[in-house]
Design a protein around this motif. Structure first.
Motif, PDB file in Angstrom:
ATOM      1  N   ILE A 325       0.873  -1.361   0.082  1.00 14.09           N
ATOM      2  CA  ILE A 325      -0.007  -0.126   0.045  1.00 14.09           C
ATOM      3  C   ILE A 325       0.838   1.339  -0.086  1.00 14.09           C
ATOM      4  CG2 ILE A 325      -2.061  -1.070   1.049  1.00 14.09           C
ATOM      5  CD1 ILE A 325      -1.205   0.150   3.780  1.00 14.09           C
ATOM      6  N   GLY A 326       2.160   1.005   0.324  1.00 10.28           N
ATOM      7  CA  GLY A 326       3.040   2.279   0.393  1.00 10.28           C
ATOM      8  C   GLY A 326       2.878   3.384   1.372  1.00 10.28           C
ATOM      9  N   SER A 327       3.196   2.999   2.711  1.00  4.98           N
ATOM     10  CA  SER A 327       3.232   3.846   3.754  1.00  4.98           C
ATOM     11  C   SER A 327       4.440   4.272   3.972  1.00  4.98           C
ATOM     12  CB  SER A 327       2.621   2.758   5.171  1.00  4.98           C
ATOM     13  OG  SER A 327       1.526   2.171   4.893  1.00  4.98           O
ATOM     14  N   SER A 328       4.369   5.711   4.384  1.00  5.52           N
ATOM     15  CA  SER A 328       5.784   6.429   4.514  1.00  5.52           C
ATOM     16  C   SER A 328       5.525   7.541   5.264  1.00  5.52           C
ATOM     17  CB  SER A 328       6.379   6.590   3.241  1.00  5.52           C
ATOM     18  OG  SER A 328       5.448   7.235   2.403  1.00  5.52           O
ATOM     19  N   VAL A 329       6.639   7.931   6.019  1.00  4.97           N
ATOM     20  CA  VAL A 329       6.497   9.301   6.851  1.00  4.97           C
ATOM     21  C   VAL A 329       7.974   9.714   6.974  1.00  4.97           C
ATOM     22  CG1 VAL A 329       7.124   7.712   9.226  1.00  4.97           C
ATOM     23  CG2 VAL A 329       6.010  10.012   9.388  1.00  4.97           C
ATOM     24  N   ALA A 338       3.160  12.038   6.909  1.00  2.58           N
ATOM     25  CA  ALA A 338       3.089  10.841   6.825  1.00  2.58           C
ATOM     26  C   ALA A 338       1.760  10.179   5.633  1.00  2.58           C
ATOM     27  CB  ALA A 338       2.602  10.029   8.132  1.00  2.58           C
ATOM     28  N   CYS A 339       1.859   9.259   5.077  1.00  2.00           N
ATOM     29  CA  CYS A 339       0.888   8.892   4.214  1.00  2.00           C
ATOM     30  C   CYS A 339       0.709   7.500   3.794  1.00  2.00           C
ATOM     31  CB  CYS A 339       0.979   9.862   2.737  1.00  2.00           C
ATOM     32  SG  CYS A 339       2.731   9.157   1.821  1.00  2.00           S
ATOM     33  N   ALA A 406      -3.632   2.829   7.641  1.00  2.57           N
ATOM     34  CA  ALA A 406      -2.960   1.683   6.911  1.00  2.57           C
ATOM     35  C   ALA A 406      -3.651   0.526   7.209  1.00  2.57           C
ATOM     36  CB  ALA A 406      -1.380   1.661   7.042  1.00  2.57           C
TER      37      ALA A 406
END
Lengths: 567, 567
Positions: A325-329, A338-339, A406
């Motif tokens: 899903i591509g979680s990043s901060v 963050a997204c 997420a």
């Protein structure tokens, strides 16, 4: 009878695969080859050496081949580049990087984890100059820092507004450098949307970095860079962070299939088109959990999971390949961002109909110390209400809120579920209705047609066209800064001033953070006003949204005062 | 034709219902009666006035009746106690608290949100003395603070180790008082388990509070309290926080049914046994999401959701009543503690077979500033792997991890889902494998029988019975503090010292935080050693688990040195 496993690449994915193989079969022979001088270094911490947050670059190296041998019984060879896969013989050819000597090593199972390499656009004149650096490994960041220190360089340009570029920018600025960041698009941090990153543009500007958008570098010399616009910027050193490309040469040369996105094609088990050869990490193509489309993702968490899955499959263990899903901060000076999941552009590209709830509550109870506004954006599918993505920017705990999203996305949850989600609350940590609950309430209201909204990006043209905009705040707040042309009708007075509100044309209502305007919009709608709109995000978000473009283009602001004192 | 709505109680649940009714129907007549002098105050912030974190108690009052009238068109009457419900006439009798006068007010729909009242055990002699205070509203905390200030009181006793007692304890200690906390059970904070709260016992002790467990107060005088054990403690003021009981007298007297837990019985729509009368908040009985059993829960978030659901039902709107999981968080000096779902005791009471993964990784990448160990405990069902609960204690972001577990629980997710969950990562915010992922990996390994563990509570008897305990850390670490009788066989050496490890009796392995011991246990198991156990939590958790009981009972420690320098 244990097999012989050869792993190409000794960072995240490769080393995780090797360790997992050994955990499952202690008798397995596992050989890891790494062309650089270090394995198991903290890739993600590299930028933090630039401001000496991590003082010694040696600390970035978490494990040595000696320690890996002693602790995990792994055989790791550094400065050893695998230059060829001999599929027929099931062997690889290894080149000693120092001596140039080559030799062959056989394998039963081969694992490719070559990673991705930083792009060095040949279109930039001087891109290979000695003052141009990428930040991909310990040697890179070491050289960059040494070059800056030894040459007493004050002016540094960072090219590219992605995660690595931004983190280098922050570190260099915190190290006291004059930093310019050049980004070719109209925004930094493209996993997030254009509206919410405006706060970050402002923060970068406020911290004294020159942020240049919509421009690219054409030439680099010893002491300056030239941009496509003709602008020249002083820069004794240049950090090139314009993206990465998967290291596929070995795979291509061996005739393994490459996917449509340019990453190595793998199946459910992370096997390449040769079942004896697995591939994991930044070099492969993965599947998006939501859109089901092929994509690439260069993140450490997914790489570690792929490594585990690949090793498991080698031993007949089944595994669930969820897709990504591509979680990043990221931390950008005093702000966190963050997204997760799809952003608006990704929804558009995938042809998914969606809508957006954008709320700016406090991140903890307002009475408590360090209570700050948190910008939280929830993207959901229309008409199903399925949660598609979340983005958050603020000084506080944005990662908590996005991690919850997420979890909701990977459980294929709905905005109705998010509305009911019971989260931890105490005044130090949040509010009884957490920002994610609040966004879900807004989203369900919008989806159920309880009221209508306009987006931040529409406000300027509303102002310019002389639309009827109502400011629902108290007179004192209005006087301290408001949208030009807005009429002040406080929530506390509007029931006595209903005759000032037209029923025959659209009316756009805002307050500070859309809570009071929501009440007014709801009540007006319930009273039969059919053309009333809430302005998403209200004054706080409008100020953030407009500011950076205002100051860089010199255009006329649409507010009399931005009121950043309230941020 | 709009109806007339009467709401009893003007804090969380009552005020939320009233506001929601007005949002749906602006023409509705809504009357709110509150017997205290304030409505809409921040219940959860009361303790923070004691150390002047919130300087003025006036700040605790978020809305006045005047403001509620002007902004939301709500009619709120304070110092107005509803003393009787006249169901036949559909009216309530209200007493003016100041004058004693009574009058009747009719209703079409009645909402009860009377809350819960603090328990004042009559068994305590002197419980009604002027120096004994509860903390339920602004007046309470104001009186307590004034009493302490005016009488220059240095010694304060807090009775009860629940959320309110603990928060008052922290505030009073931070205000410089000598604080004693008395708790009747063997642990504070019963929503969490006995093992993980030992860290908090230590923290409370370290911060100079006298923490007395397993004892109760029998008598209170002007300057001391006497305990059941005979112990006497100096205390000029006493905070009584031994729990609350739902305010059901009005409902009982009106013949409304009370549930088995003592809360007002409500149906799916929060209607009492009289369909014209709704009830929400701390006074009602709710349903546990996991066990499906009736329970009570005094938390603000659920109260707000109940309020919304009740109001929605009044207007024919359907609503999903999810039941509750009980998510909460608290700050105790430098530590944060959060939990959600079922704890071990709740599982036992519900007859649910479960197991526990307990991990102590760093809460962010170890190289970064303020990286601290985070204790994270995951409770899951055996044999299904369904996630039942999560608990976390640490100096960092524990609420984030527990909120993720809350989301997983409410999506009825499995430890396999948690293992694959893709969360935000950057070195400032976490680790590539987040503690929740790590706990899920441990849990799936345990559930799949990959290795065996013993619990923290079993270690002392293992030591005392002379069991074979292996310390897998390096010699230097062992020398700085170890379990008495443990044999030091470092992970880096054990393959050369296999002959020292018996195959015919159980062997218990630990290291600092169970990561190295996990490797050793896995490898030994794979090499055919069938009686090898990993000690859950390892040395860090053992130190925390043993310490407070050691120092308060004077028993012989099982470690040579606790190594709290590593915490």
């Amino acid at each position: 009878m244990s097999k012989k496993y050869v792993v190409v690449g000794g960072v995240a994915g490769g080393m995780s695969t090797a360790a997992r193989i050994k955990r499952i079969d202690p008798y397995a022979e596992v050989l890891v080859f790494e062309r650089d001088e270090n394995v198991s270094f903290s890739n993600c911490c590299l930028p933090f050496h630039l401001n000496e947050l991590i003082v010694s670059s040696c600390d970035l190296v978490l494990m040595t081949p000696e320690k890996l041998k002693k602790q995990y019984n792994l055989d790791v060879k550094v400065l050893s580049e695998v230059v060829k896969i001999n599929r027929d013989e099931k062997s690889v050819t290894i080149k000693n990087v120092k001596t140039g000597e080559t030799y062959d090593e056989s394998y039963d199972v081969l694992v490719l984890s070559p990673g991705a390499k930083a792009i060095r656009p040949k279109s930039i004149k001087g891109v290979d100059n000695k003052n141009v650096f990428v930040v991909k490994n310990v040697g890179d960041v070491d050289s960059l820092k040494r070059y800056i220190d030894d040459n007493k360089i004050d002016d540094v340009a960072v090219i590219g507004g992605g995660f690595i570029g931004l983190e280098c920018m922050v570190s260099l600025r915190e190290a006291g450098k004059n930093v310019t960041l050049v980004e070719g698009l109209d925004q930094i941090l493209t996993p997030m949307d254009h509206d919410i990153v405006q706060i970050l543009h402002k923060e970068i500007h406020d911290k004294g970095v020159e942020l240049i958008l919509n421009d690219t570098v054409t030439e680099i010399t010893d002491n300056e860079i030239t941009l496509a616009s003709g602008k020249e910027v002083k820069a004794g050193a240049v950090v090139l962070a314009v993206g990465v490309t998967p290291e596929t040469s070995l795979a291509v040369e061996a005739g393994l299939e490459i996917g449509s996105t340019g990453g190595i094609l793998v199946n459910h088990h992370y096997q390449t088109t040769d079942p004896s050869i697995y591939a994991v990490g930044d070099a492969i193509e993965v599947t998006d959990f939501i859109t089901n489309k092929k994509t690439r993702l260069t993140l450490a968490g997914p790489a570690q999971r792929q490594a585990r899955a690949a090793a498991d499959h080698m031993f007949g263990r089944t595994y669930r390949n969820t897709g990504v899903i591509g979680s990043s901060v990221i931390k950008i000076f005093d702000y966190n961002a963050a997204c997760t999941g799809l952003n608006e552009k990704a929804c558009q590209e995938a042809g998914i109909e969606y809508d957006v709830a954008y709320v700016i509550p406090k991140d903890r109870v307002g009475l408590m110390p360090e209570a700050n506004p948190i910008h939280f954006k929830l993207i959901y599918q229309v008409p199903t209400g399925q949660i598609l993505g979340g983005q958050s920017v603020g000084k506080g705990n944005v990662d908590k809120r996005v991690d919850v999203i997420a979890a909701m996305i990977m459980n294929r949850a709905n905005i109705e579920d998010l509305k009911e989600l019971e989260l931890c609350y105490s005044p130090w940590f949040g509010t009884a209705k957490d920002p994610v609950n609040m966004a879900a309430l807004v989203a369900t209201n919008l989806l159920n047609g309880e009221y209508k909204q306009v987006r931040l990006s529409e406000v300027r043209s509303l102002v310019e066209s002389g639309a009827m905009i109502i400011d629902a705040r108290e007179a004192r707040e209005y006087e301290e800064g408001h949208i030009k042309g807005a009429i002040n009708i406080p929530l506390s007075e509007f029931r006595q001033r209903l005759d000032e509100i037209p029923t025959d044309k659209p009316v756009y209502v805002h307050c500070l953070s859309s809570q009071r305007s929501y009440y007014m919009v709801r009540e007006l709608t319930n009273r039969g006003y059919s053309q009333v709109y809430n302005i998403q995000g209200s004054f706080l978000a409008i100020s953030c949204y407009e500011y950076f473009t205002d100051i860089t283009t010199g255009r006329e602001p649409i507010v009399t005062n931005y009121r950043f004192d309230l941020l």
